[in-house]
Design an enzyme around this catalytic site. Structure first.
Site, PDB file in Angstrom:
ATOM      1  N   TYR A 182      -6.929  16.417  -8.660  1.00  0.00           N
ATOM      2  CA  TYR A 182      -6.096  15.510  -9.472  1.00  0.00           C
ATOM      3  C   TYR A 182      -5.003  16.283 -10.197  1.00  0.00           C
ATOM      4  O   TYR A 182      -3.825  15.913 -10.163  1.00  0.00           O
ATOM      5  CB  TYR A 182      -6.989  14.777 -10.475  1.00  0.00           C
ATOM      6  N   ASP A 199       0.891  -1.161   0.000  1.00  0.00           N
ATOM      7  CA  ASP A 199       0.000   0.000   0.000  1.00  0.00           C
ATOM      8  C   ASP A 199       0.927   1.208   0.000  1.00  0.00           C
ATOM      9  O   ASP A 199       1.610   1.477   0.986  1.00  0.00           O
ATOM     10  CB  ASP A 199      -0.893  -0.011   1.249  1.00  0.00           C
ATOM     11  N   LYS A 206      -0.743  16.012  -9.859  1.00  0.00           N
ATOM     12  CA  LYS A 206       0.195  15.642 -10.914  1.00  0.00           C
ATOM     13  C   LYS A 206       1.219  16.770 -11.151  1.00  0.00           C
ATOM     14  O   LYS A 206       2.392  16.493 -11.427  1.00  0.00           O
ATOM     15  CB  LYS A 206      -0.554  15.282 -12.204  1.00  0.00           C
TER      16      LYS A 206
HETATM   17  P1  NDP Z   1      -6.793   2.583 -12.397  1.00  0.00           P
HETATM   18  O1  NDP Z   1      -7.801   3.314 -11.587  1.00  0.00           O
HETATM   19  O2  NDP Z   1      -7.245   1.649 -13.448  1.00  0.00           O
HETATM   20  O3  NDP Z   1      -5.782   1.791 -11.441  1.00  0.00           O
HETATM   21  C1  NDP Z   1      -5.191   2.444 -10.352  1.00  0.00           C
HETATM   22  C2  NDP Z   1      -4.174   1.530  -9.711  1.00  0.00           C
HETATM   23  O4  NDP Z   1      -3.584   2.234  -8.608  1.00  0.00           O
HETATM   24  C3  NDP Z   1      -4.799   0.247  -9.139  1.00  0.00           C
HETATM   25  O5  NDP Z   1      -3.913  -0.830  -9.323  1.00  0.00           O
HETATM   26  C4  NDP Z   1      -4.915   0.581  -7.669  1.00  0.00           C
HETATM   27  O6  NDP Z   1      -4.922  -0.539  -6.805  1.00  0.00           O
HETATM   28  C5  NDP Z   1      -3.644   1.390  -7.471  1.00  0.00           C
HETATM   29  N1  NDP Z   1      -3.667   2.110  -6.200  1.00  0.00           N
HETATM   30  C6  NDP Z   1      -4.469   3.133  -5.821  1.00  0.00           C
HETATM   31  N2  NDP Z   1      -4.210   3.475  -4.546  1.00  0.00           N
HETATM   32  C7  NDP Z   1      -3.219   2.647  -4.121  1.00  0.00           C
HETATM   33  C8  NDP Z   1      -2.517   2.488  -2.892  1.00  0.00           C
HETATM   34  N3  NDP Z   1      -2.783   3.244  -1.812  1.00  0.00           N
HETATM   35  N4  NDP Z   1      -1.538   1.539  -2.815  1.00  0.00           N
HETATM   36  C9  NDP Z   1      -1.265   0.752  -3.877  1.00  0.00           C
HETATM   37  N5  NDP Z   1      -1.913   0.831  -5.057  1.00  0.00           N
HETATM   38  C10 NDP Z   1      -2.875   1.775  -5.164  1.00  0.00           C
HETATM   39  O7  NDP Z   1      -5.868   3.729 -13.024  1.00  0.00           O
HETATM   40  P2  NDP Z   1      -4.964   3.769 -14.361  1.00  0.00           P
HETATM   41  O8  NDP Z   1      -4.375   2.444 -14.602  1.00  0.00           O
HETATM   42  O9  NDP Z   1      -5.746   4.432 -15.411  1.00  0.00           O
HETATM   43  O10 NDP Z   1      -3.848   4.813 -13.910  1.00  0.00           O
HETATM   44  C11 NDP Z   1      -2.495   4.456 -13.631  1.00  0.00           C
HETATM   45  C12 NDP Z   1      -1.698   5.743 -13.530  1.00  0.00           C
HETATM   46  O11 NDP Z   1      -1.790   6.463 -14.761  1.00  0.00           O
HETATM   47  C13 NDP Z   1      -2.200   6.691 -12.443  1.00  0.00           C
HETATM   48  O12 NDP Z   1      -1.110   7.288 -11.807  1.00  0.00           O
HETATM   49  C14 NDP Z   1      -3.009   7.714 -13.232  1.00  0.00           C
HETATM   50  O13 NDP Z   1      -3.087   8.956 -12.568  1.00  0.00           O
HETATM   51  C15 NDP Z   1      -2.204   7.804 -14.515  1.00  0.00           C
HETATM   52  N6  NDP Z   1      -2.932   8.315 -15.667  1.00  0.00           N
HETATM   53  C16 NDP Z   1      -3.984   7.614 -16.205  1.00  0.00           C
HETATM   54  C17 NDP Z   1      -4.649   8.109 -17.313  1.00  0.00           C
HETATM   55  C18 NDP Z   1      -5.770   7.372 -17.953  1.00  0.00           C
HETATM   56  O14 NDP Z   1      -6.315   7.879 -18.970  1.00  0.00           O
HETATM   57  N7  NDP Z   1      -6.163   6.203 -17.493  1.00  0.00           N
HETATM   58  C19 NDP Z   1      -4.269   9.384 -17.937  1.00  0.00           C
HETATM   59  C20 NDP Z   1      -3.153  10.036 -17.286  1.00  0.00           C
HETATM   60  C21 NDP Z   1      -2.520   9.510 -16.215  1.00  0.00           C
HETATM   61  P3  NDP Z   1      -6.307  -1.151  -6.146  1.00  0.00           P
HETATM   62  O15 NDP Z   1      -6.855  -2.081  -7.191  1.00  0.00           O
HETATM   63  O16 NDP Z   1      -5.829  -1.827  -4.902  1.00  0.00           O
HETATM   64  O17 NDP Z   1      -7.213   0.021  -5.890  1.00  0.00           O
END
Ligand code: NDP
Length: 231
Positions: free
Chosen positions: A153, A58, A157
């Site tokens: 958000y 986490d 970033k």
């Molecule tokens: P998702 O919401 O699909 O996945 C988020 C991930 O972050 C999950 O694996 C989640 O785990 C994990 N997470 C959140 N909080 C924690 C925590 N406290 N400890 C460990 N893991 C955690 O997001 P995306 O895959 O879309 O995004 C990935 C990255 O890309 C992010 O940083 C996002 O800001 C960035 N991004 C995404 C864009 C998009 O269009 N999708 C655009 C620009 C940037 P769990 O399943 O346990 O919640």
């Protein structure tokens, strides 16, 4: 020569797509997640035996990061990817109406955690041959994007960009490249079904760009295709 990558938030979205692509090409992945033994990661571990190391993490918890660090002590990591992120509430994050508690939680995951994890695993990256620390940021953090909504958000970033550039300068002498990326607008739980590209396309582009990066790119902010993004 296969490399070892550590990915946070490896269980879904972009983190999972990165993990799948790296396993497919024969790299070793330390799949860090709050639940690294369930769902898609469990299935992948069954198929790619010995290539995937689940790591409970986490990223907001000092205790969890310390335990993961101890479990991984002395083992080299070539590329660390700070991918875990949250968007925060879909409403109540404007300049006129802000949910401050939720804003703090967004900063915990998107800003403090990448630094906490990078500090903890720096010795592992220094012990590797890849020597790269990547943070998945967003073009929504660009001041030039002229924001109105999504202030929690966007500000997280913008902040993580500043934090990781500071980190990049601090580790420049140890020749660890610190890289920031916008992954594209990606069809994940966060990006939504109407987003531009599938996670596999983002992951393939990010990996190719990271592979081709070195110290000359430290403290750069680019998209998944390697094109520069304005700060
Ligand atoms: P998702 O919401 O699909 O996945 C988020 C991930 O972050 C999950 O694996 C989640 O785990 C994990 N997470 C959140 N909080 C924690 C925590 N406290 N400890 C460990 N893991 C955690 O997001 P995306 O895959 O879309 O995004 C990935 C990255 O890309 C992010 O940083 C996002 O800001 C960035 N991004 C995404 C864009 C998009 O269009 N999708 C655009 C620009 C940037 P769990 O399943 O346990 O919640």
């Amino acid at each position: 020569m296969p490399q070892t990558w550590m990915i946070t938030g490896a269980n879904r979205g972009i983190g999972l797509a990165l993990t799948m692509e790296l396993l497919r090409r024969g790299d070793h992945v330390v799949a860090a997640a709050r639940d690294p033994w369930g769902g898609a990661l469990a299935e992948l571990a069954g198929v790619h035996v010995g290539q995937l190391t689940p790591l409970e993490l986490d990223v907001t918890s000092d205790r969890s990061v310390a335990a993961a660090k101890q479990a991984f002590d002395g083992r080299p990591i070539d590329v660390l990817v700070n991918n875990a992120g949250v968007y925060g509430p879909r409403d109540r994050q404007t300049a006129l109406d802000m949910d401050f508690k939720a804003w703090r939680e967004v900063f915990e995951v998107n800003v403090y955690a990448p630094l906490r994890v990078s500090q903890a695993f720096l010795p592992n990256v220094e012990a590797g041959s890849g020597r790269k620390i990547v943070t998945i940021s967003s073009r929504m953090g660009s001041i030039g994007s002229n924001p109105s909504g999504a202030i929690a958000y966007r500000s997280s970033k913008a902040a993580v960009n500043m934090v990781m550039v500071g980190f990049g300068n601090a580790v420049r002498d140890s020749e660890v490249a610190v890289l920031l990326f916008h992954p594209g607008w990606v069809r994940t739980d966060m990006g939504g079904g109407g987003a531009d590209i599938p996670p596999s396309e983002s992951a393939a582009g990010l990996i190719a760009t990271i592979d081709a990066s070195g110290m000359r790119d430290t403290n750069s902010f680019r998209n998944w295709k390697g094109e520069e993004i304005p700060w």
